[in-house]
Design a protein around this motif. Structure first.
Motif, PDB file in Angstrom:
ATOM      1  N   GLU A  98       0.441  27.200   2.880  1.00 20.48           N
ATOM      2  CA  GLU A  98       1.788  26.788   2.485  1.00 20.48           C
ATOM      3  C   GLU A  98       2.786  27.233   3.572  1.00 20.48           C
ATOM      4  O   GLU A  98       3.563  28.174   3.411  1.00 20.48           O
ATOM      5  CB  GLU A  98       2.137  27.384   1.125  1.00 20.48           C
ATOM      6  N   ASP A  99       2.695  26.547   4.715  1.00 25.98           N
ATOM      7  CA  ASP A  99       3.599  26.773   5.856  1.00 25.98           C
ATOM      8  C   ASP A  99       3.481  28.173   6.444  1.00 25.98           C
ATOM      9  O   ASP A  99       4.423  28.668   7.068  1.00 25.98           O
ATOM     10  CB  ASP A  99       5.061  26.496   5.461  1.00 25.98           C
ATOM     11  N   LYS A 100       2.318  28.830   6.271  1.00 20.98           N
ATOM     12  CA  LYS A 100       2.133  30.156   6.845  1.00 20.98           C
ATOM     13  C   LYS A 100       1.608  30.079   8.282  1.00 20.98           C
ATOM     14  O   LYS A 100       1.971  30.887   9.134  1.00 20.98           O
ATOM     15  CB  LYS A 100       1.179  30.983   5.978  1.00 20.98           C
ATOM     16  N   LEU A 101       0.726  29.123   8.542  1.00 20.22           N
ATOM     17  CA  LEU A 101       0.206  28.936   9.887  1.00 20.22           C
ATOM     18  C   LEU A 101       1.018  27.864  10.602  1.00 20.22           C
ATOM     19  O   LEU A 101       1.220  26.768  10.073  1.00 20.22           O
ATOM     20  CB  LEU A 101      -1.270  28.532   9.846  1.00 20.22           C
ATOM     21  N   ARG A 102       1.450  28.163  11.784  1.00 19.91           N
ATOM     22  CA  ARG A 102       2.176  27.177  12.569  1.00 19.91           C
ATOM     23  C   ARG A 102       1.208  26.122  13.099  1.00 19.91           C
ATOM     24  O   ARG A 102       0.005  26.363  13.182  1.00 19.91           O
ATOM     25  CB  ARG A 102       2.902  27.865  13.729  1.00 19.91           C
ATOM     26  N   PRO A 103       1.720  24.954  13.484  1.00 22.24           N
ATOM     27  CA  PRO A 103       0.835  23.936  14.074  1.00 22.24           C
ATOM     28  C   PRO A 103       0.091  24.496  15.279  1.00 22.24           C
ATOM     29  O   PRO A 103       0.644  25.227  16.096  1.00 22.24           O
ATOM     30  CB  PRO A 103       1.804  22.820  14.466  1.00 22.24           C
ATOM     31  N   GLY A 104      -1.175  24.180  15.369  1.00 22.25           N
ATOM     32  CA  GLY A 104      -2.005  24.676  16.457  1.00 22.25           C
ATOM     33  C   GLY A 104      -3.462  24.707  16.059  1.00 22.25           C
ATOM     34  O   GLY A 104      -3.852  24.193  15.008  1.00 22.25           O
ATOM     35  N   LYS A 105      -4.287  25.328  16.912  1.00 26.06           N
ATOM     36  CA  LYS A 105      -5.719  25.423  16.671  1.00 26.06           C
ATOM     37  C   LYS A 105      -6.093  26.874  16.414  1.00 26.06           C
ATOM     38  O   LYS A 105      -5.646  27.772  17.130  1.00 26.06           O
ATOM     39  CB  LYS A 105      -6.497  24.867  17.856  1.00 26.06           C
ATOM     40  N   TYR A 106      -6.952  27.070  15.390  1.00 22.49           N
ATOM     41  CA  TYR A 106      -7.332  28.413  14.962  1.00 22.49           C
ATOM     42  C   TYR A 106      -8.852  28.481  14.781  1.00 22.49           C
ATOM     43  O   TYR A 106      -9.421  27.643  14.070  1.00 22.49           O
ATOM     44  CB  TYR A 106      -6.646  28.774  13.650  1.00 22.49           C
ATOM     45  N   PRO A 107      -9.510  29.458  15.403  1.00 24.37           N
ATOM     46  CA  PRO A 107     -10.961  29.612  15.204  1.00 24.37           C
ATOM     47  C   PRO A 107     -11.266  30.314  13.879  1.00 24.37           C
ATOM     48  O   PRO A 107     -10.569  31.254  13.483  1.00 24.37           O
ATOM     49  CB  PRO A 107     -11.387  30.476  16.396  1.00 24.37           C
ATOM     50  N   ALA A 108     -12.302  29.842  13.209  1.00 25.94           N
ATOM     51  CA  ALA A 108     -12.727  30.441  11.934  1.00 25.94           C
ATOM     52  C   ALA A 108     -14.237  30.588  11.934  1.00 25.94           C
ATOM     53  O   ALA A 108     -14.964  29.752  12.496  1.00 25.94           O
ATOM     54  CB  ALA A 108     -12.273  29.583  10.753  1.00 25.94           C
ATOM     55  N   ARG A 109     -14.715  31.648  11.296  1.00 26.39           N
ATOM     56  CA  ARG A 109     -16.151  31.916  11.228  1.00 26.39           C
ATOM     57  C   ARG A 109     -16.597  31.938   9.772  1.00 26.39           C
ATOM     58  O   ARG A 109     -15.965  32.571   8.922  1.00 26.39           O
ATOM     59  CB  ARG A 109     -16.484  33.257  11.880  1.00 26.39           C
ATOM     60  N   LEU A 164     -10.723  34.014   9.308  1.00 26.36           N
ATOM     61  CA  LEU A 164      -9.893  33.413  10.344  1.00 26.36           C
ATOM     62  C   LEU A 164      -9.818  34.426  11.489  1.00 26.36           C
ATOM     63  O   LEU A 164      -9.316  35.537  11.316  1.00 26.36           O
ATOM     64  CB  LEU A 164      -8.504  33.100   9.797  1.00 26.36           C
ATOM     65  N   LEU A 165     -10.335  34.056  12.647  1.00 24.16           N
ATOM     66  CA  LEU A 165     -10.511  35.026  13.729  1.00 24.16           C
ATOM     67  C   LEU A 165      -9.204  35.399  14.422  1.00 24.16           C
ATOM     68  O   LEU A 165      -9.126  36.457  15.049  1.00 24.16           O
ATOM     69  CB  LEU A 165     -11.517  34.483  14.747  1.00 24.16           C
ATOM     70  N   GLN A 166      -8.194  34.559  14.311  1.00 17.47           N
ATOM     71  CA  GLN A 166      -6.896  34.917  14.870  1.00 17.47           C
ATOM     72  C   GLN A 166      -5.819  34.034  14.248  1.00 17.47           C
ATOM     73  O   GLN A 166      -6.095  32.947  13.761  1.00 17.47           O
ATOM     74  CB  GLN A 166      -6.874  34.766  16.394  1.00 17.47           C
ATOM     75  N   GLY A 167      -4.591  34.560  14.220  1.00 11.34           N
ATOM     76  CA  GLY A 167      -3.458  33.765  13.763  1.00 11.34           C
ATOM     77  C   GLY A 167      -3.019  34.014  12.336  1.00 11.34           C
ATOM     78  O   GLY A 167      -1.911  33.639  11.967  1.00 11.34           O
ATOM     79  N   GLY A 168      -3.870  34.637  11.523  1.00  9.71           N
ATOM     80  CA  GLY A 168      -3.502  34.870  10.130  1.00  9.71           C
ATOM     81  C   GLY A 168      -4.602  35.607   9.397  1.00  9.71           C
ATOM     82  O   GLY A 168      -5.715  35.764   9.914  1.00  9.71           O
ATOM     83  N   ALA A 169      -4.295  36.063   8.206  1.00 10.28           N
ATOM     84  CA  ALA A 169      -5.261  36.810   7.385  1.00 10.28           C
ATOM     85  C   ALA A 169      -5.277  36.229   5.978  1.00 10.28           C
ATOM     86  O   ALA A 169      -4.626  36.753   5.066  1.00 10.28           O
ATOM     87  CB  ALA A 169      -4.905  38.295   7.353  1.00 10.28           C
ATOM     88  N   PRO A 170      -6.008  35.131   5.762  1.00 11.30           N
ATOM     89  CA  PRO A 170      -6.027  34.507   4.434  1.00 11.30           C
ATOM     90  C   PRO A 170      -6.688  35.394   3.383  1.00 11.30           C
ATOM     91  O   PRO A 170      -7.593  36.173   3.684  1.00 11.30           O
ATOM     92  CB  PRO A 170      -6.840  33.228   4.649  1.00 11.30           C
ATOM     93  N   GLN A 171      -6.230  35.261   2.142  1.00  7.96           N
ATOM     94  CA  GLN A 171      -6.895  35.874   0.998  1.00  7.96           C
ATOM     95  C   GLN A 171      -8.077  34.996   0.581  1.00  7.96           C
ATOM     96  O   GLN A 171      -8.223  33.861   1.011  1.00  7.96           O
ATOM     97  CB  GLN A 171      -5.917  36.019  -0.163  1.00  7.96           C
ATOM     98  N   GLY A 172      -8.914  35.547  -0.310  1.00  6.65           N
ATOM     99  CA  GLY A 172      -9.963  34.746  -0.946  1.00  6.65           C
ATOM    100  C   GLY A 172     -11.104  34.337  -0.060  1.00  6.65           C
ATOM    101  O   GLY A 172     -11.685  33.267  -0.260  1.00  6.65           O
ATOM    102  N   GLY A 173     -11.498  35.154   0.910  1.00  8.02           N
ATOM    103  CA  GLY A 173     -12.534  34.759   1.854  1.00  8.02           C
ATOM    104  C   GLY A 173     -13.951  35.016   1.411  1.00  8.02           C
ATOM    105  O   GLY A 173     -14.815  35.287   2.256  1.00  8.02           O
ATOM    106  N   GLU A 174     -14.241  34.932   0.112  1.00  6.67           N
ATOM    107  CA  GLU A 174     -15.598  35.207  -0.358  1.00  6.67           C
ATOM    108  C   GLU A 174     -15.866  34.488  -1.668  1.00  6.67           C
ATOM    109  O   GLU A 174     -15.012  34.411  -2.545  1.00  6.67           O
ATOM    110  CB  GLU A 174     -15.800  36.714  -0.556  1.00  6.67           C
ATOM    111  N   THR A 175     -17.074  33.947  -1.778  1.00  7.46           N
ATOM    112  CA  THR A 175     -17.593  33.484  -3.062  1.00  7.46           C
ATOM    113  C   THR A 175     -19.068  33.825  -3.091  1.00  7.46           C
ATOM    114  O   THR A 175     -19.661  34.131  -2.061  1.00  7.46           O
ATOM    115  CB  THR A 175     -17.356  31.976  -3.276  1.00  7.46           C
ATOM    116  N   GLU A 176     -19.671  33.795  -4.261  1.00  8.65           N
ATOM    117  CA  GLU A 176     -21.047  34.258  -4.401  1.00  8.65           C
ATOM    118  C   GLU A 176     -21.940  33.196  -5.017  1.00  8.65           C
ATOM    119  O   GLU A 176     -21.471  32.270  -5.692  1.00  8.65           O
ATOM    120  CB  GLU A 176     -21.106  35.535  -5.226  1.00  8.65           C
ATOM    121  N   LEU A 177     -23.235  33.341  -4.768  1.00  2.00           N
ATOM    122  CA  LEU A 177     -24.246  32.483  -5.367  1.00  2.00           C
ATOM    123  C   LEU A 177     -25.500  33.322  -5.564  1.00  2.00           C
ATOM    124  O   LEU A 177     -25.611  34.435  -5.022  1.00  2.00           O
ATOM    125  CB  LEU A 177     -24.542  31.265  -4.495  1.00  2.00           C
TER     126      LEU A 177
END
Length: 270
Positions: A98-109, A164-177
């Motif tokens: 919700e408008d937290k990350l500015r336009p651009g490219k962000y690496p994620a693992r 998210l490897l750079q640019g922000g720290a999102p919540q909710g980065g885990e789910t289980e199975l």
């Protein structure tokens, strides 16, 4: 062991249900607001509010609400949540922004961790947040990964993680199975009675070496296991259910496998 445990477990279950439901809502790019899941005070014994009948906060709900309503978060999905060893699971990741990350490219693992906390799979992707235009704004939620993963590891709890490897720290980065080894499942002794017409269930029972026979209303009641699925047997309707109820009253255990068992014409739960 105590009546109080029922209410404590109900509160804990509410936290799980909130996480499942709101996680899915946040992942939907067509929704911009939702309120029915955020009732504050208890009403009509529904159990879905943030406080109980004494206006006390339910344990754990405030923490999970903070995570679920974060303006920058992951919505992660693993389907099915329970899978047999050797089968595949569908993994999906949606980035809520919700408008937290500015336009651009962000690496994620993305990673999957086995019950021994060892990584068994990893993928790195580049997420692009589009530029804002005069007639177009970036979506509040955008899918960033989807793929199938075969799971051949030991049975137990697995975790699907996102970072998210750079640019922000999102919540909710885990789910289980959960993975189950079919070879470790206990065998089924005796014979199963099939109540209803369901070819898929018949094939599954045969493929797993489970003996089955059609339900017979004239058979003497006893400690039989009855699987009810598909279209109810003749004569159908209330008469068929009365026969089934009679066998249950006589000691049988009936497992109704699908809601379609109760359908009648336009009424899905007749």
């Amino acid at each position: 062991p105590r009546p109080e445990d029922f209410f404590l477990e109900s509160d804990a279950n509410l936290v799980k249900l909130h996480r499942i439901g709101i996680n899915a809502l946040r992942a939907n790019p067509h929704l911009v607001a939702f309120s029915s899941t955020h009732a504050i005070t208890e009403a009509a014994f529904q159990g879905a509010s943030a406080t109980n009948l004494f206006r006390e906060l339910k344990p754990g709900l405030l923490d999970v609400t903070f995570e679920l309503t974060a303006p920058l978060r992951w919505s992660l999905f693993a389907e099915p949540v329970n899978v047999y060893r050797g089968r595949s699971v569908r993994l999906e990741a949606v980035l809520v922004n919700e408008d937290k990350l500015r336009p651009g490219k962000y690496p994620a693992r993305f990673r999957v961790i086995d019950p021994q906390s060892l990584p068994i799979w990893e993928r790195t992707v580049t997420i692009e947040i589009p530029q804002r235009g005069e007639k177009q704004e970036p979506p509040f939620a955008q899918p960033v990964f989807a793929g199938d993963l075969p799971l051949n590891g030991p049975p137990g709890r697995y975790r699907f993680l996102a970072t998210l490897l750079q640019g922000g720290a999102p919540q909710g980065g885990e789910t289980e199975l959960y993975v189950t080894d079919a070879a470790a499942m206990p065998g089924v002794a005796g014979e199963i009675a099939l109540w209803g017409e369901d070819a898929d269930v018949q094939r599954w029972l045969a493929a797993n070496g489970i003996r089955a026979r059609p339900f017979a209303a004239s058979a003497p009641p006893g400690r039989t296991v009855i699987l009810a699925s598909g279209k109810p047997p003749a004569p159908g309707g209330a008469a068929a259910f009365a026969e089934l109820a009679g066998h249950v009253a006589g000691g049988a255990t009936a497992v109704l496998l699908a809601p379609s068992v109760f359908s009648d014409g336009q009424d899905p739960i007749r």
